[in-house]
Design a protein around this motif. Sequence first.
Motif: not given
Length: 408
Positions: A49-61, A63-66, A72-76
């Motif tokens: 895997p070559q992750t690259g791209g954006t550096d996700p905000a770990q808070g959203l990725c 998250s355990l809510e819902g 996360a889908l809409m932003a990260e």
Amino acid sequence: MLTSPVKGMLPLLSQTLLLLCLAACGGSDDTTSNPSDTGQTDTSQPGTPQTGGTDPAQGLCDSLEGEINWQALMAEDCPTLSQYRLFQQPDKPTRSPNAPGFNYELSSQLFTNYAHKYRFIFLPEGSQIDYNPSDTFDLPVGAVLVKTFALPSDTQLTGEANETLVETRLLIHRENGWTALPYLWQDGEAHLTIAGANQTHSLTRQGEQLDFTYHVPSRAECKLCHQRASDHGTHIYPIGLKPYLLNHDVLVNKERINQLEHWRTQARLTGLPDSGAPDSAPAITDNNADLTARAKGYLDINCAHCHRAEGFASISGLRLGFYVDHTSFQYGICKQPLGWDGGEKGLSYDIIPGDGEHSILLYRQMLDAPKDRMPPIGRSLSHVEALSVLQTWIDGLPPSLGNCQHSG
């Protein structure tokens, strides 16, 4: 068939166009490029895997809510597929989506090295798909399309026990447009693979073992097929959500029901006529269906996203949409391609009515060299079963449709 004007410069110009397209695609949702998303495929370490791209905000990725991680889908661009929590079992992306996800099936096959495909749609609460009578349906902002590819051990076998998970692709409709995210499966987890990857695989087809390299496309390569040009720039869109590819019966709670009618009753689809969709594209292998409809449905799902006025191969002049007149010059009848040298056979026309063997449309789906192969990405093997049907169809077209000078 990707083409260019001067026969002597064909392979070079075709490859140049491809590189320019990939460079223009970048890694963003629209025409703005992302310097960290080069679209280059790593071949030195297949399957890494070559992750690259954006550096996700770990808070959203993280998250355990819902059940579904909509924020996360809409932003990260999360590093692993499981962080979006789309499925009840994170390592089983072939079934049991979390609500409000639901599966869907296409009637004609998009061929990818015999991979079985598992497709799902996730719609934001209270939203619907807008019906289009002749082209791709409109999906609301927030919609997510998920497609998982699993390679069979034998092309005659089905079911998870005979499959190997390879990749899962997401198309997410964010506020600034659609974005594509490719995930590669390794050790029970799917990892974001921005730059793509190559993996070696083996399968059995009609008793013959085939060893080949499966290519997981880069984020930029995803856009090669999904892009459409307009007065406002080049953007990406879904491909398969068309009425004639969805207008067929599927199994719902052990009952056969028309897929589009079921979507309407479930308040997932708006605008479907009371009489239902008028046409259906049967599977290429459906021997009980009309041969022309089978051939045109297959060419639509495998070729028309590029071979349309707004597509990557628009310069070719070849149009392979389901509703294009298949007896016309623009569908390839006695049409000389603008950008291919005819290969070893020296072929001259996209379709020669009555002569599938010498038709470029068929021949290029048999070849695998990068400058010759059609589609240009998405396969390493030839779909021999479909090609047999396509040849039968072309052989059955009356020669009187055009004035081709026999070649080859």
